[in-house]
Design a protein around this motif. Structure first.
Motif, PDB file in Angstrom:
ATOM      1  N   GLU A  51      95.083   8.635 -68.964  1.00 51.33           N
ATOM      2  CA  GLU A  51      96.121   7.594 -69.028  1.00 51.33           C
ATOM      3  C   GLU A  51      97.298   7.940 -68.110  1.00 51.33           C
ATOM      4  O   GLU A  51      97.842   7.067 -67.434  1.00 51.33           O
ATOM      5  CB  GLU A  51      96.596   7.407 -70.465  1.00 51.33           C
ATOM      6  CG  GLU A  51      95.562   6.733 -71.346  1.00 51.33           C
ATOM      7  CD  GLU A  51      95.939   6.718 -72.820  1.00 51.33           C
ATOM      8  OE1 GLU A  51      96.931   7.381 -73.205  1.00 51.33           O
ATOM      9  OE2 GLU A  51      95.227   6.048 -73.590  1.00 51.33           O
ATOM     10  N   GLN A  52      97.684   9.216 -68.067  1.00 45.10           N
ATOM     11  CA  GLN A  52      98.759   9.644 -67.170  1.00 45.10           C
ATOM     12  C   GLN A  52      98.376   9.419 -65.707  1.00 45.10           C
ATOM     13  O   GLN A  52      99.184   8.928 -64.904  1.00 45.10           O
ATOM     14  CB  GLN A  52      99.091  11.125 -67.389  1.00 45.10           C
ATOM     15  CG  GLN A  52      99.766  11.424 -68.701  1.00 45.10           C
ATOM     16  CD  GLN A  52      99.902  12.923 -68.947  1.00 45.10           C
ATOM     17  OE1 GLN A  52      99.330  13.740 -68.219  1.00 45.10           O
ATOM     18  NE2 GLN A  52     100.652  13.282 -69.988  1.00 45.10           N
ATOM     19  N   LEU A  53      97.149   9.759 -65.370  1.00 42.48           N
ATOM     20  CA  LEU A  53      96.692   9.553 -63.997  1.00 42.48           C
ATOM     21  C   LEU A  53      96.634   8.065 -63.643  1.00 42.48           C
ATOM     22  O   LEU A  53      96.958   7.673 -62.519  1.00 42.48           O
ATOM     23  CB  LEU A  53      95.324  10.205 -63.790  1.00 42.48           C
ATOM     24  CG  LEU A  53      95.317  11.729 -63.780  1.00 42.48           C
ATOM     25  CD1 LEU A  53      93.887  12.261 -63.766  1.00 42.48           C
ATOM     26  CD2 LEU A  53      96.090  12.266 -62.604  1.00 42.48           C
ATOM     27  N   GLN A  54      96.246   7.253 -64.598  1.00 45.84           N
ATOM     28  CA  GLN A  54      96.201   5.810 -64.364  1.00 45.84           C
ATOM     29  C   GLN A  54      97.610   5.264 -64.103  1.00 45.84           C
ATOM     30  O   GLN A  54      97.802   4.435 -63.208  1.00 45.84           O
ATOM     31  CB  GLN A  54      95.578   5.114 -65.572  1.00 45.84           C
ATOM     32  CG  GLN A  54      95.276   3.657 -65.348  1.00 45.84           C
ATOM     33  CD  GLN A  54      94.538   3.046 -66.531  1.00 45.84           C
ATOM     34  OE1 GLN A  54      94.627   3.547 -67.651  1.00 45.84           O
ATOM     35  NE2 GLN A  54      93.807   1.990 -66.280  1.00 45.84           N
ATOM     36  N   LYS A  55      98.598   5.749 -64.848  1.00 48.17           N
ATOM     37  CA  LYS A  55      99.990   5.338 -64.608  1.00 48.17           C
ATOM     38  C   LYS A  55     100.448   5.761 -63.215  1.00 48.17           C
ATOM     39  O   LYS A  55     101.131   5.003 -62.520  1.00 48.17           O
ATOM     40  CB  LYS A  55     100.919   5.937 -65.661  1.00 48.17           C
ATOM     41  CG  LYS A  55     100.778   5.321 -67.026  1.00 48.17           C
ATOM     42  CD  LYS A  55     101.700   6.008 -68.027  1.00 48.17           C
ATOM     43  CE  LYS A  55     101.469   5.512 -69.429  1.00 48.17           C
ATOM     44  NZ  LYS A  55     102.315   6.212 -70.413  1.00 48.17           N
ATOM     45  N   ARG A  56     100.080   6.970 -62.806  1.00 49.86           N
ATOM     46  CA  ARG A  56     100.467   7.450 -61.471  1.00 49.86           C
ATOM     47  C   ARG A  56      99.851   6.587 -60.376  1.00 49.86           C
ATOM     48  O   ARG A  56     100.508   6.268 -59.382  1.00 49.86           O
ATOM     49  CB  ARG A  56     100.041   8.902 -61.288  1.00 49.86           C
ATOM     50  CG  ARG A  56     100.860   9.869 -62.095  1.00 49.86           C
ATOM     51  CD  ARG A  56     100.385  11.285 -61.853  1.00 49.86           C
ATOM     52  NE  ARG A  56     101.183  12.216 -62.634  1.00 49.86           N
ATOM     53  CZ  ARG A  56     101.002  13.519 -62.618  1.00 49.86           C
ATOM     54  NH1 ARG A  56     100.038  14.052 -61.873  1.00 49.86           N
ATOM     55  NH2 ARG A  56     101.757  14.307 -63.352  1.00 49.86           N
ATOM     56  N   VAL A  57      98.591   6.241 -60.548  1.00 46.70           N
ATOM     57  CA  VAL A  57      97.923   5.404 -59.545  1.00 46.70           C
ATOM     58  C   VAL A  57      98.600   4.042 -59.465  1.00 46.70           C
ATOM     59  O   VAL A  57      98.841   3.518 -58.369  1.00 46.70           O
ATOM     60  CB  VAL A  57      96.417   5.268 -59.859  1.00 46.70           C
ATOM     61  CG1 VAL A  57      95.773   4.185 -59.013  1.00 46.70           C
ATOM     62  CG2 VAL A  57      95.709   6.589 -59.647  1.00 46.70           C
ATOM     63  N   ARG A  58      98.920   3.460 -60.607  1.00 44.16           N
ATOM     64  CA  ARG A  58      99.619   2.165 -60.604  1.00 44.16           C
ATOM     65  C   ARG A  58     100.973   2.266 -59.901  1.00 44.16           C
ATOM     66  O   ARG A  58     101.350   1.375 -59.141  1.00 44.16           O
ATOM     67  CB  ARG A  58      99.810   1.667 -62.034  1.00 44.16           C
ATOM     68  CG  ARG A  58      98.550   1.154 -62.664  1.00 44.16           C
ATOM     69  CD  ARG A  58      98.828   0.592 -64.046  1.00 44.16           C
ATOM     70  NE  ARG A  58      97.575   0.250 -64.701  1.00 44.16           N
ATOM     71  CZ  ARG A  58      97.367   0.354 -65.995  1.00 44.16           C
ATOM     72  NH1 ARG A  58      98.336   0.786 -66.792  1.00 44.16           N
ATOM     73  NH2 ARG A  58      96.199   0.026 -66.523  1.00 44.16           N
ATOM     74  N   GLU A  61     100.364   2.548 -56.178  1.00 45.05           N
ATOM     75  CA  GLU A  61      99.950   1.254 -55.646  1.00 45.05           C
ATOM     76  C   GLU A  61     101.131   0.300 -55.518  1.00 45.05           C
ATOM     77  O   GLU A  61     101.231  -0.439 -54.538  1.00 45.05           O
ATOM     78  CB  GLU A  61      98.855   0.631 -56.514  1.00 45.05           C
ATOM     79  CG  GLU A  61      97.512   1.293 -56.349  1.00 45.05           C
ATOM     80  CD  GLU A  61      96.438   0.685 -57.237  1.00 45.05           C
ATOM     81  OE1 GLU A  61      96.776  -0.053 -58.200  1.00 45.05           O
ATOM     82  OE2 GLU A  61      95.252   0.945 -56.975  1.00 45.05           O
ATOM     83  N   SER A  62     102.029   0.305 -56.505  1.00 45.60           N
ATOM     84  CA  SER A  62     103.194  -0.579 -56.412  1.00 45.60           C
ATOM     85  C   SER A  62     104.115  -0.159 -55.268  1.00 45.60           C
ATOM     86  O   SER A  62     104.674  -1.014 -54.565  1.00 45.60           O
ATOM     87  CB  SER A  62     103.958  -0.616 -57.740  1.00 45.60           C
ATOM     88  OG  SER A  62     104.504   0.646 -58.029  1.00 45.60           O
ATOM     89  N   ILE A  63     104.255   1.137 -55.034  1.00 43.06           N
ATOM     90  CA  ILE A  63     105.053   1.622 -53.900  1.00 43.06           C
ATOM     91  C   ILE A  63     104.410   1.185 -52.583  1.00 43.06           C
ATOM     92  O   ILE A  63     105.082   0.697 -51.669  1.00 43.06           O
ATOM     93  CB  ILE A  63     105.222   3.151 -53.960  1.00 43.06           C
ATOM     94  CG1 ILE A  63     106.114   3.531 -55.141  1.00 43.06           C
ATOM     95  CG2 ILE A  63     105.804   3.683 -52.654  1.00 43.06           C
ATOM     96  CD1 ILE A  63     106.146   5.018 -55.436  1.00 43.06           C
ATOM     97  N   LEU A  64     103.112   1.349 -52.489  1.00 38.47           N
ATOM     98  CA  LEU A  64     102.412   0.944 -51.274  1.00 38.47           C
ATOM     99  C   LEU A  64     102.479  -0.572 -51.062  1.00 38.47           C
ATOM    100  O   LEU A  64     102.562  -1.037 -49.924  1.00 38.47           O
ATOM    101  CB  LEU A  64     100.950   1.397 -51.323  1.00 38.47           C
ATOM    102  CG  LEU A  64     100.697   2.855 -50.983  1.00 38.47           C
ATOM    103  CD1 LEU A  64      99.248   3.230 -51.269  1.00 38.47           C
ATOM    104  CD2 LEU A  64     101.030   3.131 -49.535  1.00 38.47           C
ATOM    105  N   ASP A  65     102.431  -1.335 -52.141  1.00 34.18           N
ATOM    106  CA  ASP A  65     102.544  -2.797 -52.014  1.00 34.18           C
ATOM    107  C   ASP A  65     103.873  -3.193 -51.387  1.00 34.18           C
ATOM    108  O   ASP A  65     103.940  -4.144 -50.610  1.00 34.18           O
ATOM    109  CB  ASP A  65     102.376  -3.477 -53.378  1.00 34.18           C
ATOM    110  CG  ASP A  65     100.930  -3.487 -53.861  1.00 34.18           C
ATOM    111  OD1 ASP A  65     100.023  -3.386 -53.002  1.00 34.18           O
ATOM    112  OD2 ASP A  65     100.726  -3.589 -55.088  1.00 34.18           O
ATOM    113  N   VAL A  66     104.938  -2.458 -51.707  1.00 32.97           N
ATOM    114  CA  VAL A  66     106.256  -2.763 -51.161  1.00 32.97           C
ATOM    115  C   VAL A  66     106.365  -2.275 -49.714  1.00 32.97           C
ATOM    116  O   VAL A  66     106.826  -3.010 -48.834  1.00 32.97           O
ATOM    117  CB  VAL A  66     107.364  -2.132 -52.034  1.00 32.97           C
ATOM    118  CG1 VAL A  66     108.719  -2.255 -51.359  1.00 32.97           C
ATOM    119  CG2 VAL A  66     107.387  -2.782 -53.407  1.00 32.97           C
ATOM    120  N   GLU A  67     105.930  -1.050 -49.466  1.00 37.43           N
ATOM    121  CA  GLU A  67     106.121  -0.454 -48.144  1.00 37.43           C
ATOM    122  C   GLU A  67     105.082  -0.904 -47.117  1.00 37.43           C
ATOM    123  O   GLU A  67     105.380  -0.982 -45.933  1.00 37.43           O
ATOM    124  CB  GLU A  67     106.116   1.067 -48.247  1.00 37.43           C
ATOM    125  CG  GLU A  67     107.329   1.593 -48.992  1.00 37.43           C
ATOM    126  CD  GLU A  67     107.395   3.098 -48.991  1.00 37.43           C
ATOM    127  OE1 GLU A  67     106.551   3.752 -48.346  1.00 37.43           O
ATOM    128  OE2 GLU A  67     108.294   3.632 -49.656  1.00 37.43           O
TER     129      GLU A  67
END
Length: 75
Positions: A51-58, A61-67
């Motif tokens: 679950e922690q790794l899934q949060k990190r991936v999300r 991904e949100s950072i990459l979506d912005v940048e």
């Protein structure tokens, strides 16, 4: 010829078959008991880590979506 087969059959019935049955039913019993306390604790730790790794991936991904909005379409 029949005397030749008697000894292996007797050895099988006296030694191999009882051991085979004992080990078979012992493994069936262990499967029926389910997970031990230690295995359950380890499984819970693995679920928490996943679950922690899934949060990190999300988050990544949100950072990459912005940048870099088109990062998902790149090969």
């Amino acid at each position: 010829m029949s005397g030749f087969m008697v000894f292996p059959i007797v050895v099988f019935l006296v030694v191999v078959a009882p051991l085979w049955l004992i080990l078979h039913y012992r493994s069936k019993k262990q499967l029926g008991e389910g997970l031990s306390v230690q295995e359950t604790a380890q499984l819970n730790q693995l679920v928490e880590r996943a679950e922690q790794l899934q949060k990190r991936v999300r988050t990544l991904e949100s950072i990459l979506d912005v940048e870099a909005p088109n990062w998902r379409n790149q090969e």
